[in-house]
Scaffold this active site. Structure first.
Site, short mmCIF file in Angstrom:
data_model
loop_
_atom_site.label_atom_id
_atom_site.label_comp_id
_atom_site.label_asym_id
_atom_site.label_seq_id
_atom_site.Cartn_x
_atom_site.Cartn_y
_atom_site.Cartn_z
N GLU A 89 0.99 -1.26 -0.22
CA GLU A 89 -0.31 -0.45 0.09
C GLU A 89 0.94 0.99 0.18
OE1 GLU A 89 -4.34 -0.33 1.85
OE2 GLU A 89 -3.18 -0.74 3.35
N HIS A 211 -11.72 -0.85 5.71
CA HIS A 211 -10.77 -1.32 5.55
C HIS A 211 -10.46 -0.18 6.96
CE1 HIS A 211 -6.35 -0.41 3.00
NE2 HIS A 211 -6.19 -0.78 4.51
ZN LIG Z 1 -4.26 -0.86 5.04
#
Ligand SMILES: [Zn+2]
Length: 321
Positions: A89, A211
């Site tokens: 990420e 998330h």
């Molecule tokens: Zn994350």
């Protein structure tokens, strides 16, 4: 920006920065904002087009500059070819730095106290003065309409396109702040116009559907403050909603037994009372006050992780020694 590694420490060295970034990771773990996942990054003070993020390691176990990797903001590639494996990420960080030149630190968290506000439709609001940076609205970004075709639908921000969509949510093109900065840039400077539209984000925090959340700041200390008090605001709001609903009751609609005649009729009982959140003015003014004091909790938080044997910070130098 009144406190933080940028721009307060005018001659900020990398040793300082690395030590601060490792300490920040420990603090965020200590306060339950990060667990084995999540990360904090910081823009390089030497090169505005790169940033530092830890390699793929749990935040609590960061301990030395060797655990940190320098990435190019342009495409989130490591500057050094032989860099250790990094987070999937990292694009989330690079696209925020790319869009907002004044942002110097980013925290991404999966904190379970905040997660209910990412899935329930209940808006996260500023319940107290420590959370004025939340403003009066906290956007929820939903990745589901941004998956590239053929990609995994695992909610992770794993490429530039998806990350750009997330970063845009910090300053939506239809927001008052965006339109205002556009309007100002169109005016002559004599009457308040500026040649450049504002690059400041409208929001410091964006929730991510299913998330977690991401917060952006001008420096490490502010980013840590905002991340911790986003968690605290969510906990407070959840507690307030819980006692509010327990005391006032929710809306009840249906057939009710009407006292006296024993008849059954349609009826509706409304809950009473409203939770009171910070107004727009209160949110702005409390944050203006509190951001000037961000170094006070920072000093406490540094000491907390310093005396906890779980955390090791072997970075040399730095102001915090
Ligand atoms: Zn994350």
């Amino acid at each position: 920006m009144s406190a933080g590694y940028f721009p307060k420490r005018e001659k900020l060295g990398l040793e300082d920065l690395f030590k601060g970034l490792v300490t920040a990771s420990h603090i965020l773990h200590y306060h339950g904002v990060l667990d084995a996942y999540g990360h904090i990054s910081v823009r390089s003070p030497d090169n505005h087009s790169t940033f530092y993020l830890s390699c793929n390691i749990s935040p609590a176990l960061l301990s030395s500059p060797d655990d940190l990797t320098e990435y190019n903001i342009e495409d989130a590639t490591p500057v050094e070819k032989d860099a250790k494996p990094g987070y999937l990420e990292r694009y989330l960080h690079s696209e925020i730095y790319k869009r907002f030149p004044t942002v110097n630190s980013v925290v991404h968290s999966h904190c379970s106290d905040v997660l209910p506000y990412c899935v329930s439709g209940v808006p996260l609001r500023a319940t107290g003065h420590m959370a004025g940076f939340l403003g009066t609205t906290v956007p929820v970004w939903d990745i589901s309409s941004h998956y590239p075709s053929g990609s995994k639908h695992d909610l992770l921000v794993r490429d530039i396109t998806v990350a750009a969509s997330l970063s845009a949510t910090f300053k939506p093109a239809t927001s008052a702040g965006f339109l205002y900065s556009k309007m100002r840039s169109a005016l002559p400077s004599q009457i308040g116009g500026s040649s450049e539209p504002s690059h400041e984000p409208d929001h410091f925090v964006v929730l991510m559907q299913g998330h977690g959340f991401t917060t952006v700041a001008h420096g490490i200390e502010e980013a840590v403050y905002q991340a911790i008090y986003t968690k605290e605001a969510a906990k407070t709001q959840t507690a307030a909603l819980t006692i509010h609903n327990a005391y006032f009751g929710g809306t009840f609609e249906g057939k009710v037994d009407v006292e006296g005649g024993g008849k059954i009729k349609q009826g509706k009982v409304k809950s009473e009372g409203e939770l009171k959140y910070l107004s727009d003015r209160e949110a702005a003014d409390t944050w203006e006050t509190n951001r000037r004091t961000a170094m006070r909790p920072w000093g406490l938080w540094c000491r907390e992780v310093e005396v906890c044997p779980l955390y090791r910070n072997e970075c040399p130098g730095g102001d915090d020694e």
